[in-house]
Design a protein around this motif. Structure first.
Motif, PDB file in Angstrom:
ATOM      1  N   LEU A 128       7.181   2.403 -12.984  1.00 43.61           N
ATOM      2  CA  LEU A 128       8.520   2.019 -13.429  1.00 43.61           C
ATOM      3  C   LEU A 128       8.654   2.185 -14.943  1.00 43.61           C
ATOM      4  O   LEU A 128       9.646   2.737 -15.427  1.00 43.61           O
ATOM      5  N   ILE A 129       7.676   1.741 -15.687  1.00 45.00           N
ATOM      6  CA  ILE A 129       7.699   1.891 -17.146  1.00 45.00           C
ATOM      7  C   ILE A 129       7.701   3.373 -17.516  1.00 45.00           C
ATOM      8  O   ILE A 129       8.444   3.803 -18.400  1.00 45.00           O
ATOM      9  N   ASN A 130       6.917   4.168 -16.819  1.00 45.05           N
ATOM     10  CA  ASN A 130       6.859   5.601 -17.079  1.00 45.05           C
ATOM     11  C   ASN A 130       8.220   6.250 -16.801  1.00 45.05           C
ATOM     12  O   ASN A 130       8.701   7.091 -17.566  1.00 45.05           O
ATOM     13  N   LEU A 131       8.856   5.837 -15.717  1.00 42.52           N
ATOM     14  CA  LEU A 131      10.176   6.373 -15.363  1.00 42.52           C
ATOM     15  C   LEU A 131      11.203   6.049 -16.447  1.00 42.52           C
ATOM     16  O   LEU A 131      11.954   6.922 -16.896  1.00 42.52           O
ATOM     17  N   ILE A 132      11.240   4.808 -16.881  1.00 40.96           N
ATOM     18  CA  ILE A 132      12.198   4.385 -17.914  1.00 40.96           C
ATOM     19  C   ILE A 132      11.910   5.109 -19.228  1.00 40.96           C
ATOM     20  O   ILE A 132      12.829   5.628 -19.877  1.00 40.96           O
ATOM     21  N   TYR A 133      10.652   5.177 -19.617  1.00 36.81           N
ATOM     22  CA  TYR A 133      10.273   5.841 -20.871  1.00 36.81           C
ATOM     23  C   TYR A 133      10.661   7.318 -20.838  1.00 36.81           C
ATOM     24  O   TYR A 133      11.247   7.847 -21.777  1.00 36.81           O
ATOM     25  N   THR A 134      10.347   7.986 -19.725  1.00 37.04           N
ATOM     26  CA  THR A 134      10.654   9.411 -19.582  1.00 37.04           C
ATOM     27  C   THR A 134      12.161   9.646 -19.573  1.00 37.04           C
ATOM     28  O   THR A 134      12.660  10.576 -20.223  1.00 37.04           O
ATOM     29  N   SER A 135      12.891   8.804 -18.877  1.00 37.99           N
ATOM     30  CA  SER A 135      14.350   8.910 -18.839  1.00 37.99           C
ATOM     31  C   SER A 135      14.931   8.795 -20.243  1.00 37.99           C
ATOM     32  O   SER A 135      15.810   9.570 -20.632  1.00 37.99           O
ATOM     33  N   ASN A 136      14.438   7.842 -21.012  1.00 42.72           N
ATOM     34  CA  ASN A 136      14.920   7.657 -22.380  1.00 42.72           C
ATOM     35  C   ASN A 136      14.573   8.857 -23.259  1.00 42.72           C
ATOM     36  O   ASN A 136      15.390   9.269 -24.096  1.00 42.72           O
ATOM     37  N   CYS A 137      13.397   9.437 -23.074  1.00 44.65           N
ATOM     38  CA  CYS A 137      13.009  10.628 -23.841  1.00 44.65           C
ATOM     39  C   CYS A 137      13.947  11.792 -23.540  1.00 44.65           C
ATOM     40  O   CYS A 137      14.400  12.491 -24.464  1.00 44.65           O
ATOM     41  N   LEU A 138      14.245  12.000 -22.269  1.00 39.96           N
ATOM     42  CA  LEU A 138      15.149  13.091 -21.876  1.00 39.96           C
ATOM     43  C   LEU A 138      16.562  12.843 -22.410  1.00 39.96           C
ATOM     44  O   LEU A 138      17.219  13.761 -22.900  1.00 39.96           O
ATOM     45  N   ARG A 139      17.013  11.599 -22.331  1.00 40.29           N
ATOM     46  CA  ARG A 139      18.334  11.253 -22.860  1.00 40.29           C
ATOM     47  C   ARG A 139      18.382  11.510 -24.364  1.00 40.29           C
ATOM     48  O   ARG A 139      19.348  12.078 -24.879  1.00 40.29           O
ATOM     49  N   ASP A 140      17.330  11.119 -25.087  1.00 37.82           N
ATOM     50  CA  ASP A 140      17.296  11.305 -26.536  1.00 37.82           C
ATOM     51  C   ASP A 140      17.343  12.788 -26.910  1.00 37.82           C
ATOM     52  O   ASP A 140      17.978  13.163 -27.898  1.00 37.82           O
ATOM     53  N   GLU A 141      16.701  13.639 -26.129  1.00 40.72           N
ATOM     54  CA  GLU A 141      16.757  15.086 -26.365  1.00 40.72           C
ATOM     55  C   GLU A 141      18.188  15.597 -26.183  1.00 40.72           C
ATOM     56  O   GLU A 141      18.662  16.426 -26.960  1.00 40.72           O
ATOM     57  N   GLN A 142      18.859  15.111 -25.154  1.00 39.65           N
ATOM     58  CA  GLN A 142      20.245  15.519 -24.919  1.00 39.65           C
ATOM     59  C   GLN A 142      21.154  15.027 -26.032  1.00 39.65           C
ATOM     60  O   GLN A 142      22.022  15.773 -26.502  1.00 39.65           O
ATOM     61  N   VAL A 143      20.968  13.787 -26.461  1.00 35.32           N
ATOM     62  CA  VAL A 143      21.779  13.225 -27.548  1.00 35.32           C
ATOM     63  C   VAL A 143      21.644  14.103 -28.786  1.00 35.32           C
ATOM     64  O   VAL A 143      22.636  14.445 -29.435  1.00 35.32           O
ATOM     65  N   LYS A 144      20.424  14.487 -29.093  1.00 36.59           N
ATOM     66  CA  LYS A 144      20.166  15.321 -30.268  1.00 36.59           C
ATOM     67  C   LYS A 144      20.875  16.680 -30.140  1.00 36.59           C
ATOM     68  O   LYS A 144      21.488  17.157 -31.093  1.00 36.59           O
ATOM     69  N   ALA A 145      20.809  17.284 -28.975  1.00 31.73           N
ATOM     70  CA  ALA A 145      21.434  18.596 -28.759  1.00 31.73           C
ATOM     71  C   ALA A 145      22.955  18.525 -28.818  1.00 31.73           C
ATOM     72  O   ALA A 145      23.612  19.449 -29.303  1.00 31.73           O
ATOM     73  N   LEU A 146      23.536  17.426 -28.365  1.00 33.84           N
ATOM     74  CA  LEU A 146      24.997  17.295 -28.319  1.00 33.84           C
ATOM     75  C   LEU A 146      25.596  16.745 -29.612  1.00 33.84           C
ATOM     76  O   LEU A 146      26.811  16.815 -29.811  1.00 33.84           O
ATOM     77  N   LYS A 147      24.740  16.204 -30.478  1.00 35.31           N
ATOM     78  CA  LYS A 147      25.219  15.574 -31.714  1.00 35.31           C
ATOM     79  C   LYS A 147      26.033  16.550 -32.569  1.00 35.31           C
ATOM     80  O   LYS A 147      27.030  16.176 -33.176  1.00 35.31           O
ATOM     81  N   THR A 148      25.632  17.805 -32.592  1.00 34.42           N
ATOM     82  CA  THR A 148      26.343  18.834 -33.353  1.00 34.42           C
ATOM     83  C   THR A 148      27.814  18.906 -32.947  1.00 34.42           C
ATOM     84  O   THR A 148      28.673  19.219 -33.757  1.00 34.42           O
ATOM     85  N   TYR A 149      28.095  18.606 -31.692  1.00 35.18           N
ATOM     86  CA  TYR A 149      29.452  18.692 -31.157  1.00 35.18           C
ATOM     87  C   TYR A 149      30.160  17.336 -31.157  1.00 35.18           C
ATOM     88  O   TYR A 149      31.254  17.220 -30.620  1.00 35.18           O
ATOM     89  N   ASP A 150      29.514  16.319 -31.733  1.00 34.20           N
ATOM     90  CA  ASP A 150      30.055  14.964 -31.768  1.00 34.20           C
ATOM     91  C   ASP A 150      30.352  14.458 -30.351  1.00 34.20           C
ATOM     92  O   ASP A 150      31.391  13.864 -30.089  1.00 34.20           O
ATOM     93  N   LEU A 151      29.420  14.746 -29.449  1.00 35.73           N
ATOM     94  CA  LEU A 151      29.542  14.302 -28.059  1.00 35.73           C
ATOM     95  C   LEU A 151      28.259  13.605 -27.634  1.00 35.73           C
ATOM     96  O   LEU A 151      27.196  13.821 -28.211  1.00 35.73           O
ATOM     97  N   LEU A 152      28.374  12.804 -26.603  1.00 30.27           N
ATOM     98  CA  LEU A 152      27.230  12.132 -25.978  1.00 30.27           C
ATOM     99  C   LEU A 152      26.987  12.748 -24.603  1.00 30.27           C
ATOM    100  O   LEU A 152      27.882  13.401 -24.051  1.00 30.27           O
ATOM    101  N   PRO A 153      25.817  12.500 -24.027  1.00 28.74           N
ATOM    102  CA  PRO A 153      25.569  13.001 -22.665  1.00 28.74           C
ATOM    103  C   PRO A 153      26.640  12.550 -21.662  1.00 28.74           C
ATOM    104  O   PRO A 153      26.966  13.280 -20.740  1.00 28.74           O
TER     105      PRO A 153
END
Length: 151
Positions: free
Chosen positions: A21-46
């Motif tokens: 469960l901890i691994n799932l939550i940690y991994t999910s947050n890592c993937l979300r953070d990568e998406q946030v970083k990629a979308l930041k240029t467009y001033d958008l969120l996942p």
């Protein structure tokens, strides 16, 4: 490959279920953070990207807010606020439904369609990373296990 124990500097877990469960939550947050970083240029969120993709799935037909909310990946978000921002950025259009004045029809603008094409190219990079890290069989097994986890 960094194991969860190394990533969070924790070696003791209650049991393998807690570790998973901890691994799932940690991994999910890592993937979300990568998406946030990629979308930041467009001033958008996942969440904005998710809403745009949902609307695109019905394009050129309109979609109602209720239909969007029903299939959003993160249902905890304030959909009205997300739609307000997309409208301010002129990526969507909201109009009263001609047959039901209590219902709102939402469609993508040409600018929204163009941006979504750009964003899809960026998001394809996430798919490539996944393909490089997991075999097709592993990805299928992971998907099956996540379905099973949700019950």
């Amino acid at each position: 490959m960094t194991r969860i124990e190394q990533a969070i500097k924790q070696t003791k877990f209650q049991d393998v279920y807690q570790k998973a469960l901890i691994n799932l939550i940690y991994t999910s947050n890592c993937l979300r953070d990568e998406q946030v970083k990629a979308l930041k240029t467009y001033d958008l969120l996942p969440q904005h990207f998710n809403v745009l993709r949902i609307i695109k799935g019905r394009h050129p037909k309109p979609v109602s807010p209720g239909e969007i909310k029903e299939v959003m990946l993160d249902k905890a978000n304030d959909l009205t606020r997300l739609l307000d921002k997309l409208e301010r950025k002129q990526l969507i259009q909201r109009n009263l439904c001609p047959t039901n004045r209590r219902k709102m029809d939402i469609t993508l603008t040409d600018a929204g369609l163009k941006l979504l094409d750009q964003l899809n190219l960026i998001m394809e990079q996430f798919h490539l990373k996944l393909r490089n890290r997991l075999s097709e069989r592993e990805a299928d097994t992971l998907s099956h296990l996540l379905d099973k986890m949700r019950g």
